[in-house]
Design an enzyme around this catalytic site. Structure first.
Site, short mmCIF file in Angstrom:
data_model
loop_
_atom_site.label_atom_id
_atom_site.label_comp_id
_atom_site.label_asym_id
_atom_site.label_seq_id
_atom_site.Cartn_x
_atom_site.Cartn_y
_atom_site.Cartn_z
N LYS A 141 3.68 9.39 -9.88
CA LYS A 141 4.63 8.76 -8.96
C LYS A 141 5.46 9.84 -8.30
O LYS A 141 5.75 10.86 -8.92
CB LYS A 141 5.56 7.81 -9.71
CG LYS A 141 6.21 6.76 -8.84
CD LYS A 141 5.20 5.70 -8.47
CE LYS A 141 5.79 4.46 -7.93
NZ LYS A 141 4.89 3.31 -8.09
N GLY A 184 12.35 -12.79 -2.74
CA GLY A 184 11.92 -11.60 -1.98
C GLY A 184 10.79 -11.98 -1.05
O GLY A 184 9.75 -12.48 -1.50
N GLY A 220 9.19 -9.91 1.29
CA GLY A 220 8.62 -8.71 1.92
C GLY A 220 7.11 -8.80 1.85
O GLY A 220 6.54 -9.90 1.79
N ASN A 221 6.44 -7.64 1.80
CA ASN A 221 4.98 -7.62 1.82
C ASN A 221 4.37 -8.42 0.66
O ASN A 221 3.58 -9.34 0.88
CB ASN A 221 4.51 -6.15 1.79
CG ASN A 221 3.00 -6.04 1.72
OD1 ASN A 221 2.40 -6.26 0.67
ND2 ASN A 221 2.35 -5.74 2.83
N ALA A 222 4.76 -8.12 -0.58
CA ALA A 222 4.15 -8.78 -1.74
C ALA A 222 4.47 -10.28 -1.72
O ALA A 222 3.58 -11.12 -1.91
CB ALA A 222 4.64 -8.15 -3.03
N GLY A 223 5.73 -10.62 -1.49
CA GLY A 223 6.17 -12.02 -1.53
C GLY A 223 5.47 -12.87 -0.47
O GLY A 223 4.99 -13.97 -0.77
N1 GLU Z 1 2.89 1.91 -5.22
C1 GLU Z 1 1.92 0.96 -5.64
C2 GLU Z 1 2.11 0.63 -7.11
O1 GLU Z 1 3.15 0.89 -7.66
C3 GLU Z 1 0.51 1.41 -5.32
C4 GLU Z 1 0.07 2.65 -6.03
C5 GLU Z 1 -1.30 3.13 -5.57
O2 GLU Z 1 -1.94 2.44 -4.82
O3 GLU Z 1 -1.66 4.22 -5.99
O4 GLU Z 1 1.29 0.04 -7.73
#
Ligand code: GLU
Length: 414
Positions: A105, A216, A218-221
């Site tokens: 990350k 929420g 946004g994209n996921a919601g």
């Molecule tokens: N940021 C997204 C996650 O936390 C995607 C990570 C990725 O695709 O490598 O799952």
């Protein structure tokens, strides 16, 4: 908001799994220590001609199962503890859905809303240069996360490619389609949430998941809402950072999205009533989807929640004490590392397409992703049942067990 140190929380989750799996203390220590953390200074020429130095991180937690994988976030609250925790969660997330990656990350401490497009691009390119020595298609493959999009992924891919003298799409995922992005990547997290809800409903014999509440939008919601609607669900309440709304007869997702585009919020959507965040989270419903911030479901809220399934589209929306309350109350919580794994599943498929230089259709990608998620859900569910624990602990036992299998096969060098 409740402040919880995410790194302590991540270690506690590992401890719980280690106890169940009876892991050797030395190996436990290895799993609890990121392999590498890079801290970089990022000098950027701002639009006013002055230089400002930003701090960036990349944490590589574990690569027993494959190269590190995980997003990059831009946020004023980014800390090294947070990045470490998120990189560990990526290790487990990839193992649960059985994609051959470890965890990583990255993050930059910045307020992206206060940067011009030019400043953001210079910051992104400088960061790409600074971490270029530790990323690569077989080493560490970043992706979008909070406040980063395909635009930044394209810039990072460009810097890496220029530095290496050849176009290298497989160095990063979440790219625009024109440079090797995958079909379905933009809907991936929401679609994955919808698959998880469908599987959970099947397990508890819930025929209809008619009443769905989403925190929420946004994209996921929004994509979770759209796909669940297609599967026969009805969205009755949603929220965004400006407030929450309800209409017990149902909200038309597409129309709410259009309304939000025009007005900048869901609040005021015709036919809906404004409610508080607490009212939203405790609305009687079949499925509650926290898709916004961390630590929303506190013990106080957990006692009052009236749903059968919680699907954590956001990272860390439930506090550890709230988890215990929900488990005792018989509410099924689909943990974040499973529920929101659709993103990394499709990232994996994007990487595979980049490596083979051969591209799949939307349906092909969605089908492959569905297989990974459904298997991950079932494996988690069965382990949770076996050990008589909640799905969060079940998912951790599954993930840590899989990482251990790789470690045992590879051994320790020298
Ligand atoms: N940021 C997204 C996650 O936390 C995607 C990570 C990725 O695709 O490598 O799952």
């Amino acid at each position: 908001m409740v402040k919880i140190d995410p790194w302590k929380n991540a270690l506690k989750q590992l401890d719980d799994a280690a106890k169940i799996l009876k892991i050797d203390p030395g190996v436990h220590d290895m799993l609890g220590t990121p392999k590498k953390i890079l801290i970089v200074a990022l000098p950027v020429k701002m639009d006013n001609g002055k230089i400002k130095v930003f701090t960036g991180y990349r944490s590589q937690h574990n690569d027993f199962r494959g190269p590190h994988k995980g997003g990059i976030r831009y946020h004023p609250d980014v800390t090294i503890e947070e990045v470490k925790a998120l990189s560990m969660w990526m290790t487990w997330k990839c193992a649960i859905v059985d994609v051959p990656f470890g965890g990583g990350k990255g993050g930059i401490i910045c307020d992206p809303k206060k940067l011009s497009a030019g400043e953001k691009e210079r910051l992104t390119r400088r960061y790409a240069y600074a971490i270029s020595e530790i990323i690569g298609p077989g080493k560490d493959i970043p992706a979008p996360d909070v406040y980063t999009t395909g635009t930044e992924m394209a810039q990072i891919m460009d810097v890496y490619s220029v530095m290496h003298g050849q176009g290298e799409p497989a160095v990063i995922t979440g790219k625009p389609l024109s440079i090797g992005g995958s079909q379905a990547r933009n809907v991936a997290t929401g679609l994955g949430v919808a698959y998880c809800v469908r599987e959970a409903a099947r397990k508890i014999g819930m025929k209809h998941y008619e009443n769905i509440v989403i925190q929420g939008f946004g994209n996921a919601g929004t994509f979770a809402a759209e796909y669940l609607e297609k599967m026969g669900g009805r969205i009755i309440a949603v929220s965004d950072s400006k407030g929450s709304i309800i209409n017990p007869k149902g909200l038309d997702t597409k129309k709410v999205i259009e309304y939000k585009k025009k007005k900048g919020t869901v609040v005021g959507y015709p036919g809906s009533k404004k409610i508080t965040t607490e009212q939203l989270l405790t609305t009687p419903c079949d499925v509650l989807i926290p898709a916004a911030l961390e630590n929303q479901i506190t013990p106080e809220i957990a006692k009052k929640i009236k749903c059968k399934i919680i699907a954590e589209a956001a990272n860390g929306p439930t506090t550890p004490e709230a988890d215990d309350i929900l488990f005792k109350r018989g509410i099924m919580v689909i943990p974040d590392i499973l529920a929101n794994s659709g993103g990394v599943c499709i990232s994996y498929l994007e990487w595979v397409q980049n490596l083979q230089r051969y591209y799949w259709t939307f349906d092909e990608v969605a089908k492959k992703m569905e297989e990974h998620i459904v298997r991950g859900f079932n494996d988690t569910y069965n382990l949770a049942k076996k050990h008589k624990v909640d799905l969060r602990k079940g998912s951790m036992v599954l993930a840590v067990g899989r990482v251990l299998d790789s470690f045992n096969a590879r051994g320790l060098w020298p």
